[in-house]
Scaffold this motif. Sequence first.
Motif, PDB file in Angstrom:
ATOM      1  N   CYS A 193      -5.824   3.894  14.450  1.00  0.00           N
ATOM      2  CA  CYS A 193      -7.108   4.422  14.944  1.00  0.00           C
ATOM      3  C   CYS A 193      -7.934   5.028  13.815  1.00  0.00           C
ATOM      4  CB  CYS A 193      -6.879   5.459  16.028  1.00  0.00           C
ATOM      5  SG  CYS A 193      -6.374   4.749  17.590  1.00  0.00           S
ATOM      6  N   ASP A 194      -7.266   5.615  12.840  1.00  0.00           N
ATOM      7  CA  ASP A 194      -7.956   6.241  11.720  1.00  0.00           C
ATOM      8  C   ASP A 194      -8.466   5.156  10.773  1.00  0.00           C
ATOM      9  OD1 ASP A 194      -8.854   7.785   9.642  1.00  0.00           O
ATOM     10  OD2 ASP A 194      -6.967   8.837   9.312  1.00  0.00           O
ATOM     11  N   GLN A 195      -9.755   5.152  10.506  1.00  0.00           N
ATOM     12  CA  GLN A 195     -10.334   4.152   9.608  1.00  0.00           C
ATOM     13  C   GLN A 195      -9.948   4.383   8.145  1.00  0.00           C
ATOM     14  OE1 GLN A 195     -12.177   1.285  10.167  1.00  0.00           O
ATOM     15  NE2 GLN A 195     -11.424   1.647  12.223  1.00  0.00           N
ATOM     16  N   ASP A 196      -9.428   5.554   7.836  1.00  0.00           N
ATOM     17  CA  ASP A 196      -9.057   5.871   6.462  1.00  0.00           C
ATOM     18  C   ASP A 196      -7.739   6.658   6.470  1.00  0.00           C
ATOM     19  OD1 ASP A 196      -9.248   6.013   3.720  1.00  0.00           O
ATOM     20  OD2 ASP A 196     -10.537   7.778   3.740  1.00  0.00           O
ATOM     21  N   PRO A 197      -6.641   5.971   6.853  1.00  0.00           N
ATOM     22  CA  PRO A 197      -5.378   6.713   6.991  1.00  0.00           C
ATOM     23  C   PRO A 197      -4.813   7.146   5.643  1.00  0.00           C
ATOM     24  CG  PRO A 197      -5.008   4.370   7.256  1.00  0.00           C
ATOM     25  CD  PRO A 197      -6.496   4.565   7.138  1.00  0.00           C
ATOM     26  N   SER A 198      -4.073   8.225   5.665  1.00  0.00           N
ATOM     27  CA  SER A 198      -3.414   8.688   4.443  1.00  0.00           C
ATOM     28  C   SER A 198      -2.318   7.691   4.069  1.00  0.00           C
ATOM     29  CB  SER A 198      -2.805  10.065   4.674  1.00  0.00           C
ATOM     30  OG  SER A 198      -1.746   9.966   5.616  1.00  0.00           O
ATOM     31  N   TRP A 199      -1.838   7.776   2.840  1.00  0.00           N
ATOM     32  CA  TRP A 199      -0.805   6.827   2.418  1.00  0.00           C
ATOM     33  C   TRP A 199       0.471   7.016   3.220  1.00  0.00           C
ATOM     34  CZ3 TRP A 199       3.877   8.272   0.664  1.00  0.00           C
ATOM     35  CH2 TRP A 199       4.010   9.562   0.139  1.00  0.00           C
ATOM     36  N   SER A 200       0.756   8.246   3.686  1.00  0.00           N
ATOM     37  CA  SER A 200       1.970   8.444   4.491  1.00  0.00           C
ATOM     38  C   SER A 200       1.843   7.727   5.840  1.00  0.00           C
ATOM     39  CB  SER A 200       2.269   9.928   4.680  1.00  0.00           C
ATOM     40  OG  SER A 200       1.209  10.576   5.349  1.00  0.00           O
ATOM     41  N   ASP A 201       0.632   7.722   6.419  1.00  0.00           N
ATOM     42  CA  ASP A 201       0.414   6.963   7.655  1.00  0.00           C
ATOM     43  C   ASP A 201       0.542   5.465   7.381  1.00  0.00           C
ATOM     44  OD1 ASP A 201       0.111   9.120   9.320  1.00  0.00           O
ATOM     45  OD2 ASP A 201      -2.083   9.079   9.288  1.00  0.00           O
ATOM     46  N   VAL A 202       0.059   5.037   6.227  1.00  0.00           N
ATOM     47  CA  VAL A 202       0.193   3.630   5.854  1.00  0.00           C
ATOM     48  C   VAL A 202       1.678   3.264   5.753  1.00  0.00           C
ATOM     49  CG1 VAL A 202      -0.203   1.961   3.997  1.00  0.00           C
ATOM     50  CG2 VAL A 202      -2.060   3.459   4.741  1.00  0.00           C
ATOM     51  N   GLY A 203       2.470   4.174   5.193  1.00  0.00           N
ATOM     52  CA  GLY A 203       3.915   3.940   5.126  1.00  0.00           C
ATOM     53  C   GLY A 203       4.530   3.816   6.503  1.00  0.00           C
ATOM     54  N   ALA A 204       4.093   4.673   7.425  1.00  0.00           N
ATOM     55  CA  ALA A 204       4.598   4.612   8.797  1.00  0.00           C
ATOM     56  C   ALA A 204       4.194   3.291   9.462  1.00  0.00           C
ATOM     57  CB  ALA A 204       4.061   5.795   9.602  1.00  0.00           C
ATOM     58  N   ILE A 205       2.968   2.849   9.219  1.00  0.00           N
ATOM     59  CA  ILE A 205       2.516   1.556   9.762  1.00  0.00           C
ATOM     60  C   ILE A 205       3.392   0.433   9.203  1.00  0.00           C
ATOM     61  CG2 ILE A 205       0.636  -0.128   9.771  1.00  0.00           C
ATOM     62  CD1 ILE A 205      -1.319   2.311   9.775  1.00  0.00           C
ATOM     63  N   CYS A 216       0.846  -1.209   0.000  1.00  0.00           N
ATOM     64  CA  CYS A 216       0.000   0.000   0.000  1.00  0.00           C
ATOM     65  C   CYS A 216       0.875   1.251   0.000  1.00  0.00           C
ATOM     66  CB  CYS A 216      -0.906   0.010   1.232  1.00  0.00           C
ATOM     67  SG  CYS A 216      -2.242  -1.196   1.209  1.00  0.00           S
ATOM     68  N   ALA A 217       1.915   1.239   0.828  1.00  0.00           N
ATOM     69  CA  ALA A 217       2.799   2.407   0.906  1.00  0.00           C
ATOM     70  C   ALA A 217       3.538   2.610  -0.405  1.00  0.00           C
ATOM     71  CB  ALA A 217       3.783   2.232   2.063  1.00  0.00           C
ATOM     72  N   ASP A 218       4.001   1.517  -0.998  1.00  0.00           N
ATOM     73  CA  ASP A 218       4.734   1.623  -2.259  1.00  0.00           C
ATOM     74  C   ASP A 218       3.876   2.234  -3.365  1.00  0.00           C
ATOM     75  OD1 ASP A 218       6.971   0.507  -1.118  1.00  0.00           O
ATOM     76  OD2 ASP A 218       6.660  -1.493  -1.979  1.00  0.00           O
ATOM     77  N   PHE A 219       2.600   1.879  -3.367  1.00  0.00           N
ATOM     78  CA  PHE A 219       1.700   2.375  -4.412  1.00  0.00           C
ATOM     79  C   PHE A 219       0.894   3.597  -3.976  1.00  0.00           C
ATOM     80  CE2 PHE A 219       2.368  -2.083  -5.611  1.00  0.00           C
ATOM     81  CZ  PHE A 219       2.876  -1.889  -6.878  1.00  0.00           C
ATOM     82  N   MET A 220       1.193   4.099  -2.751  1.00  0.00           N
ATOM     83  CA  MET A 220       0.548   5.300  -2.208  1.00  0.00           C
ATOM     84  C   MET A 220      -0.975   5.161  -2.205  1.00  0.00           C
ATOM     85  SD  MET A 220       3.012   7.990  -4.103  1.00  0.00           S
ATOM     86  CE  MET A 220       3.327   9.366  -3.058  1.00  0.00           C
ATOM     87  N   ILE A 221      -1.441   4.025  -1.727  1.00  0.00           N
ATOM     88  CA  ILE A 221      -2.878   3.796  -1.617  1.00  0.00           C
ATOM     89  C   ILE A 221      -3.256   3.587  -0.154  1.00  0.00           C
ATOM     90  CG2 ILE A 221      -3.157   2.858  -3.934  1.00  0.00           C
ATOM     91  CD1 ILE A 221      -3.066   0.056  -2.736  1.00  0.00           C
TER      92      ILE A 221
END
Length: 92
Positions: free
Chosen positions: A66-78, A22-27
């Motif tokens: 906690c965010d049900q719809d995190p931004s792609w940058s948060d997904v990268g951090a996860i 997800c982070a790689d594809f910014m989704i």
Amino acid sequence: MDDDLADVRASVSVLWETFGRCADFMIRADAADLEHCRVICEALRAMPTVDDRVLFLVGQLETRVCDQDPSWSDVGAIALMLGDLDAALRPA
């Protein structure tokens, strides 16, 4: 206990790959993956042998998911935290 930890490690590894893609594809991450991440955090918190580094990473993950719809940058951090968590859970 070892079997439980092995199951959690396997789940962490799968999620790490998923969130990494997800982070790689910014989704954005799927809601089911976020929920799975929360379940993993709960399982790790319940284990009596988990060390402080793992608990710190779990706390960081819990904050991010906690965010049900995190931004792609948060997904990268996860994804990064899951990678660190995967490494921290590997047997020595």
